[in-house]
Scaffold this motif. Structure first.
Motif, PDB file in Angstrom:
ATOM      1  N   GLN A   1      31.025  48.231  28.959  1.00 16.91           N
ATOM      2  CA  GLN A   1      31.770  48.359  30.209  1.00 16.91           C
ATOM      3  C   GLN A   1      33.262  48.198  29.933  1.00 16.91           C
ATOM      4  N   VAL A   2      34.066  48.586  30.930  1.00 14.58           N
ATOM      5  CA  VAL A   2      35.509  48.343  30.875  1.00 14.58           C
ATOM      6  C   VAL A   2      35.937  47.632  32.149  1.00 14.58           C
ATOM      7  N   PHE A   3      37.003  46.846  32.047  1.00 12.72           N
ATOM      8  CA  PHE A   3      37.723  46.386  33.219  1.00 12.72           C
ATOM      9  C   PHE A   3      38.738  47.465  33.533  1.00 12.72           C
ATOM     10  N   GLY A   4      38.833  47.875  34.789  1.00  9.11           N
ATOM     11  CA  GLY A   4      39.751  48.959  35.098  1.00  9.11           C
ATOM     12  C   GLY A   4      40.298  48.903  36.506  1.00  9.11           C
ATOM     13  N   ALA A   5      41.396  49.636  36.714  1.00  8.69           N
ATOM     14  CA  ALA A   5      42.002  49.765  38.038  1.00  8.69           C
ATOM     15  C   ALA A   5      42.857  51.013  38.043  1.00  8.69           C
ATOM     16  N   ILE A   6      43.077  51.563  39.222  1.00  6.46           N
ATOM     17  CA  ILE A   6      43.954  52.725  39.369  1.00  6.46           C
ATOM     18  C   ILE A   6      45.095  52.355  40.311  1.00  6.46           C
ATOM     19  N   TYR A   7      46.282  52.829  39.951  1.00  8.70           N
ATOM     20  CA  TYR A   7      47.494  52.521  40.697  1.00  8.70           C
ATOM     21  C   TYR A   7      48.192  53.819  41.108  1.00  8.70           C
ATOM     22  N   GLN A   8      48.912  53.733  42.214  1.00  6.87           N
ATOM     23  CA  GLN A   8      49.717  54.865  42.671  1.00  6.87           C
ATOM     24  C   GLN A   8      51.186  54.456  42.649  1.00  6.87           C
ATOM     25  N   ARG A   9      52.021  55.331  42.142  1.00  2.84           N
ATOM     26  CA  ARG A   9      53.446  55.022  42.101  1.00  2.84           C
ATOM     27  C   ARG A   9      54.039  55.127  43.509  1.00  2.84           C
ATOM     28  N   THR A  10      54.839  54.150  43.858  1.00  2.00           N
ATOM     29  CA  THR A  10      55.555  54.159  45.135  1.00  2.00           C
ATOM     30  C   THR A  10      57.034  53.949  44.844  1.00  2.00           C
ATOM     31  N   GLY A  11      57.828  53.950  45.890  1.00  2.00           N
ATOM     32  CA  GLY A  11      59.253  53.717  45.702  1.00  2.00           C
ATOM     33  C   GLY A  11      59.556  52.337  45.168  1.00  2.00           C
ATOM     34  N   LYS A  12      58.602  51.416  45.312  1.00  2.00           N
ATOM     35  CA  LYS A  12      58.812  50.034  44.885  1.00  2.00           C
ATOM     36  C   LYS A  12      58.038  49.672  43.619  1.00  2.00           C
ATOM     37  N   GLY A  13      57.423  50.662  42.996  1.00  2.00           N
ATOM     38  CA  GLY A  13      56.677  50.382  41.779  1.00  2.00           C
ATOM     39  C   GLY A  13      55.248  50.883  41.839  1.00  2.00           C
ATOM     40  N   LEU A  14      54.293  50.057  41.431  1.00  2.00           N
ATOM     41  CA  LEU A  14      52.888  50.433  41.387  1.00  2.00           C
ATOM     42  C   LEU A  14      52.109  49.715  42.483  1.00  2.00           C
ATOM     43  N   ALA A  15      51.295  50.467  43.208  1.00  2.00           N
ATOM     44  CA  ALA A  15      50.427  49.887  44.232  1.00  2.00           C
ATOM     45  C   ALA A  15      48.981  50.166  43.843  1.00  2.00           C
ATOM     46  N   ARG A  16      48.187  49.126  43.708  1.00  2.00           N
ATOM     47  CA  ARG A  16      46.789  49.329  43.310  1.00  2.00           C
ATOM     48  C   ARG A  16      46.020  49.988  44.436  1.00  2.00           C
ATOM     49  N   VAL A  17      45.160  50.938  44.072  1.00  2.00           N
ATOM     50  CA  VAL A  17      44.301  51.629  45.030  1.00  2.00           C
ATOM     51  C   VAL A  17      42.880  51.113  44.830  1.00  2.00           C
ATOM     52  N   GLY A  18      42.324  50.439  45.829  1.00  2.00           N
ATOM     53  CA  GLY A  18      41.002  49.852  45.671  1.00  2.00           C
ATOM     54  C   GLY A  18      41.056  48.567  44.878  1.00  2.00           C
ATOM     55  N   GLU A  19      39.896  48.104  44.447  1.00  2.00           N
ATOM     56  CA  GLU A  19      39.795  46.824  43.757  1.00  2.00           C
ATOM     57  C   GLU A  19      39.741  47.008  42.241  1.00  2.00           C
ATOM     58  N   GLU A  20      40.077  45.960  41.505  1.00  2.00           N
ATOM     59  CA  GLU A  20      39.813  45.956  40.078  1.00  2.00           C
ATOM     60  C   GLU A  20      38.302  45.973  39.880  1.00  2.00           C
ATOM     61  N   MET A  21      37.844  46.571  38.803  1.00  2.00           N
ATOM     62  CA  MET A  21      36.405  46.770  38.642  1.00  2.00           C
ATOM     63  C   MET A  21      35.964  46.517  37.215  1.00  2.00           C
ATOM     64  N   VAL A  22      34.677  46.199  37.066  1.00  2.00           N
ATOM     65  CA  VAL A  22      34.032  46.197  35.758  1.00  2.00           C
ATOM     66  C   VAL A  22      32.935  47.246  35.861  1.00  2.00           C
ATOM     67  N   ILE A  23      32.954  48.235  34.950  1.00  2.00           N
ATOM     68  CA  ILE A  23      32.208  49.461  35.184  1.00  2.00           C
ATOM     69  C   ILE A  23      32.000  50.175  33.845  1.00  2.00           C
ATOM     70  N   GLY A  24      30.992  51.030  33.783  1.00  2.00           N
ATOM     71  CA  GLY A  24      30.797  51.848  32.595  1.00  2.00           C
ATOM     72  C   GLY A  24      32.002  52.758  32.391  1.00  2.00           C
ATOM     73  N   PRO A  25      32.418  53.009  31.148  1.00  2.00           N
ATOM     74  CA  PRO A  25      33.630  53.804  30.913  1.00  2.00           C
ATOM     75  C   PRO A  25      33.576  55.212  31.483  1.00  2.00           C
ATOM     76  N   GLY A  26      32.410  55.869  31.368  1.00  2.00           N
ATOM     77  CA  GLY A  26      32.299  57.205  31.940  1.00  2.00           C
ATOM     78  C   GLY A  26      32.438  57.183  33.453  1.00  2.00           C
TER      79      GLY A  26
END
Length: 238
Positions: free
Chosen positions: A120-145
């Motif tokens: 598994q991997v720990f992962g998260a996705i972020y979106q760039r905003t005018g103020k930096g990075l904003a996480r979209v959804g929660e941090e997760m532990v999940i299969g890499p695929g």
């Protein structure tokens, strides 16, 4: 401002002292020694190498997860004690955010991940905003695929920057081949995270975003093994 930064999220931990944006000294966990015995001597070493004493530290930045339950707990317990004794502020920093902050490509989306073991991997996705990075959804532990598929879905067809200290976790996945065809690759960054955790801590301090010992909390993402074992036995009436 002098800041002490600590990362004990996995076996590749480190501690660092920063003065403003400059890194004065870094000590890396390069053995199998438990953090419970390694951390305090390492902090003594990093302070001595910075010509500083704990009384001179103005603030702390601690990696609050995700990661090993024992590692994160040891690090946060130590920081909480120092915050209470010296009355200084602390910033909790996500290890995944520290990875995402190093993305070089100017895309709207950034996906950060690292090896969580157990395939598994720990992962998260972020979106760039005018103020930096904003996480979209929660941090997760999940299969890499599955992580690659989840990121692709959240990014809604747009290009993604991928950042990791464990690029190999996704590169053999079938889902990753589609990202490669789009010209995407994983930016590999150092596993020594304390300096970047410190820089994010300094940025948060400048914006007035800090906390105290009582409110400092971990984000393990994965439940500790003892809890998993207990709930598994309870489900089977043991």
């Amino acid at each position: 401002m002098i800041l002490l930064a600590i990362d004990t999220c996995d076996s590749r931990g480190s501690v660092a002292v920063l003065r403003d944006a400059g890194v004065l000294k870094v000590v890396v966990h390069e053995s199998t020694e438990d953090y419970s015995s390694w951390l305090l001597p390492a902090v003594d070493e990093v302070l001595a190498g910075s010509n500083a004493k704990m009384e001179q530290v103005d603030a702390y930045a601690a990696a609050a997860g995700p990661g090993s339950f024992t590692g994160v707990r040891v690090g946060l317990t130590a920081v909480k004690a120092w915050v209470e004794v010296y009355g200084k502020p602390v910033v909790a920093v996500s290890l995944l955010e520290s990875l995402a902050s190093e993305a070089l490509e100017a895309t709207s989306w950034v996906a950060a991940f690292f090896n969580a073991q157990r395939e598994q991997v720990f992962g998260a996705i972020y979106q760039r905003t005018g103020k930096g990075l904003a996480r979209v959804g929660e941090e997760m532990v999940i299969g890499p695929g599955k992580f690659v598929e989840t990121v692709a879905e959240l990014a809604r067809g747009e290009k993604v920057s991928w950042v990791s200290m464990d690029a190999g976790c996704v590169e053999l996945e079938v889902a990753w081949k589609a990202r490669e065809l789009r010209g995407e690759k994983v930016e590999s960054v150092s596993s020594v995270r304390a300096p970047m955790i410190g820089r994010l801590g300094l940025a948060a301090m400048a914006e007035g975003r800090f906390t105290d010992a009582l409110a400092l909390d971990a984000n393990y993402v994965r439940r500790p093994d003892a809890e998993i074992f207990w709930k598994g036995n309870a489900a089977h009436g043991r």
